[in-house]
Design an enzyme around this catalytic site. Structure first.
Site, short mmCIF file in Angstrom:
data_model
loop_
_atom_site.label_atom_id
_atom_site.label_comp_id
_atom_site.label_asym_id
_atom_site.label_seq_id
_atom_site.Cartn_x
_atom_site.Cartn_y
_atom_site.Cartn_z
N ASP A 92 0.85 -1.17 0.00
CA ASP A 92 0.00 0.00 0.00
C ASP A 92 0.90 1.23 0.00
O ASP A 92 2.08 1.17 0.33
CB ASP A 92 -0.93 -0.01 1.23
CG ASP A 92 -2.12 0.94 1.03
OD1 ASP A 92 -2.85 1.16 1.99
OD2 ASP A 92 -2.30 1.45 -0.11
N GLY A 94 0.75 4.27 1.60
CA GLY A 94 1.13 4.97 2.81
C GLY A 94 0.17 6.04 3.29
O GLY A 94 0.07 6.29 4.50
N GLY A 95 -0.56 6.69 2.37
CA GLY A 95 -1.43 7.79 2.78
C GLY A 95 -2.52 7.37 3.74
O GLY A 95 -2.81 8.05 4.72
N PHE A 96 -3.09 6.20 3.47
CA PHE A 96 -4.18 5.72 4.34
C PHE A 96 -3.66 5.50 5.76
O PHE A 96 -4.31 5.89 6.74
CB PHE A 96 -4.73 4.41 3.77
CG PHE A 96 -5.87 3.83 4.56
CD1 PHE A 96 -5.64 2.83 5.51
CD2 PHE A 96 -7.17 4.27 4.37
CE1 PHE A 96 -6.70 2.29 6.25
CE2 PHE A 96 -8.22 3.73 5.10
CZ PHE A 96 -7.98 2.74 6.04
N ASP A 146 -2.80 7.96 -2.46
CA ASP A 146 -4.16 8.52 -2.48
C ASP A 146 -4.51 9.07 -1.12
O ASP A 146 -3.79 8.88 -0.13
CB ASP A 146 -5.16 7.43 -2.86
CG ASP A 146 -5.27 6.33 -1.81
OD1 ASP A 146 -6.36 5.76 -1.64
OD2 ASP A 146 -4.25 6.03 -1.14
N GLN A 189 -11.81 6.62 -5.66
CA GLN A 189 -12.38 7.23 -4.48
C GLN A 189 -13.75 7.82 -4.84
O GLN A 189 -14.24 7.60 -5.94
CB GLN A 189 -11.42 8.30 -3.91
CG GLN A 189 -10.11 7.76 -3.34
CD GLN A 189 -10.28 6.93 -2.08
OE1 GLN A 189 -11.35 6.89 -1.45
NE2 GLN A 189 -9.23 6.23 -1.69
N GLY A 216 -11.61 3.78 -0.27
CA GLY A 216 -12.59 4.60 0.43
C GLY A 216 -13.73 3.84 1.06
O GLY A 216 -14.71 4.43 1.50
N ASP A 266 -7.94 -7.69 0.84
CA ASP A 266 -6.97 -7.85 1.93
C ASP A 266 -7.64 -7.46 3.23
O ASP A 266 -8.54 -6.59 3.23
CB ASP A 266 -5.76 -6.94 1.70
CG ASP A 266 -6.07 -5.53 2.21
OD1 ASP A 266 -6.66 -4.75 1.44
OD2 ASP A 266 -5.78 -5.24 3.39
N CYS A 309 -6.55 -27.63 13.79
CA CYS A 309 -7.72 -28.53 13.83
C CYS A 309 -7.32 -30.01 13.78
O CYS A 309 -8.06 -30.87 14.28
CB CYS A 309 -8.67 -28.21 12.68
SG CYS A 309 -9.40 -26.58 12.85
N HIS A 335 -5.11 -21.15 11.53
CA HIS A 335 -6.45 -21.65 11.19
C HIS A 335 -7.26 -20.59 10.43
O HIS A 335 -7.87 -20.85 9.40
CB HIS A 335 -7.23 -22.05 12.45
CG HIS A 335 -8.68 -22.24 12.14
ND1 HIS A 335 -9.21 -23.41 11.63
CD2 HIS A 335 -9.72 -21.37 12.21
CE1 HIS A 335 -10.49 -23.26 11.40
NE2 HIS A 335 -10.84 -22.04 11.73
C1 LIG Z 1 -1.97 -3.01 3.99
C2 LIG Z 1 -3.33 -2.34 3.97
C3 LIG Z 1 -3.90 -2.28 2.62
S1 LIG Z 1 -5.50 -1.74 2.48
C4 LIG Z 1 -5.51 -0.17 3.35
C5 LIG Z 1 -6.76 0.58 2.95
C6 LIG Z 1 -7.95 0.20 3.52
C7 LIG Z 1 -9.14 0.85 3.18
N1 LIG Z 1 -10.32 0.47 3.79
C8 LIG Z 1 -9.16 1.88 2.24
C9 LIG Z 1 -7.95 2.29 1.64
C10 LIG Z 1 -7.89 3.35 0.67
O1 LIG Z 1 -8.90 3.98 0.30
N2 LIG Z 1 -6.68 3.66 0.15
C11 LIG Z 1 -5.55 3.00 0.52
N3 LIG Z 1 -4.36 3.35 -0.05
N4 LIG Z 1 -5.55 1.99 1.41
C12 LIG Z 1 -6.73 1.63 1.99
ZN LIG Z 2 -8.46 -25.29 11.17
#
Ligand SMILES: CCCSCc1cc(N)cc2c(=O)[nH]c(N)nc12
Ligand SMILES: [Zn+2]
Length: 372
Positions: A92, A94-96, A146, A189, A216, A266, A309, A335
């Protein structure tokens, strides 16, 4: 060298399955990507993450730029070598994370300045610096820099934020340059607004990316609002490129997103919950700290083939959780990640066979609302 490509192999309704090819290996979609924030999927060895079925994992520009720094990781051979993971990595931008973790943040047209949540040191991130950091890390899939506005926010704020993100997307594209075998993903966005998200999608198409993320969302809007956006947003994005929903989610969020055309997701949930004793199974959630598990000789899930398990009882897992033993986080994380990958594998097969509707009905029918 293998270039980055996406082969869409099957559709069932709006759900899609396919394969993303990268120089470091293939990614089967729909794909769930475990989060390895600080160059580790917490409580897991890389070979254990691979054993759960993960084809790709995530890293974080924000965390790694602060510690141990991108320059140090580059000097040591890049993130794959550093963390002993030779499959694809998405990072990712970094801005978030700055907006959700850092202190004393200042947002301008240029980028963001902030104080590290670790030691209070001052840093800045711009589209250009984010691209440089992700290049130094050796990331296979790079995310545009972003801004993700916190919800709720009024339409003018969301519009202005989206427009800034689109200007940053163009700067990210310019700074990324031409890197065969590496991909740059744009991030849509626009909040919950169909028109703003359409404008964002058009701006991103005009710039041109190897994949497109729905950003977003998963910022507190709730599942109903998220699904209402996913009823239109994925189809605003180019059909022939991977669609990545960022930060999602619980098993039922994931299934609903795949049903609406999402290819990649993710979330920290399976790993974070593994450390807090919340266990996801096909019949619902087990809270292992609950006293009723203290004498239960059964496994978490009789049908699960993961080490937790096949080797341990609920009684044992209850004991080691209550005793704060490290093996608790290891087994429960394993798990949960295994279960999330089983979900993805089941959906990939169902979409390929044209039985996704029946698979979804079975998924919902098995689950109870309360703890099990
Ligand atoms: C390692 C984490 C990845 S996802 C992080 C994330 C999570 C969510 N929910 C939204 C955004 C988004 O709008 N922009 C960016 N760069 N990242 C977001
Ligand atoms: Zn399991």
């Amino acid at each position: 060298m293998t270039r980055f490509s996406f082969d869409l192999k099957a559709r069932d309704g709006r759900a899609r399955s396919g394969v993303i090819s990268t120089p470091r290996g293939e990614i089967r979609t729909p794909a769930f990507m475990p989060v390895g924030t600080a160059a580790t999927v917490k409580a897991m060895l890389p070979e254990s993450v691979a054993a759960t079925g993960a084809d790709i994992l995530l890293g974080n520009t924000y965390h790694l730029m602060l510690r141990p720094t991108a320059e140090r990781i580059d000097r040591l051979g890049g993130l794959h070598k550093f963390m002993n993971w030779d499959r694809p990595i998405l990072t990712d931008s970094g801005g978030f994370q700055v907006m959700s973790l850092a202190g004393l943040r200042k947002l301008t047209e240029e980028g963001v300045t902030f104080k590290s949540h670790i030691d209070g040191s001052k840093h800045s991130l711009t589209p250009e610096r984010s691209m440089e950091i992700q290049r130094l890390l050796g990331s296979d899939i790079v995310m545009c820099f972003d801004e993700c506005p916190a919800l709720p926010a009024d339409r003018k704020r969301i519009e202005a934020s989206m427009q800034l993100s689109m200007r940053w997307a163009a700067r990210s594209r310019d700074a990324f340059g031409d890197r065969p075998g590496h991909a740059l993903f744009g991030i849509q966005q626009g909040g919950l607004d169909e028109d703003l998200r359409g404008q964002s999608a058009e701006a991103l198409r005009g710039i041109g990316f190897d994949g497109y993320a729905v950003g977003g969302l998963a910022v507190g809007e709730g599942q109903e609002a998220m699904f209402s956006v996913l009823d239109f947003a994925p189809d605003q994005l180019p059909e022939d490129k991977p669609r990545y929903l960022m930060g999602v989610g619980k098993p039922d969020d994931i299934v609903g997103a795949v049903a609406r055309g999402i290819d990649m997701m993710d979330c920290v949930l399976p790993s974070r919950s593994g450390r807090t004793g919340q266990v996801f199974t096909r019949r619902g959630v087990v809270n292992i700290k609950n006293a009723r598990h203290a004498d239960d000789p059964r496994p978490l899930d009789e049908d699960c083939t993961c080490p937790a398990c096949t080797g341990y009882s609920r009684a044992y897992l209850h004991h080691v959780f209550r005793s704060h033993e490290m093996i608790s986080g290891m087994l429960l994380t394993w798990h949960n990640l295994h279960y999330f990958q089983e979900l993805m594998s089941g959906m990939r097969d169902a979409i390929s066979e044209g039985t996704f509707d029946a698979w979804q009905e079975g998924f919902h029918a098995q689950r109870t609302k309360g703890d099990i």
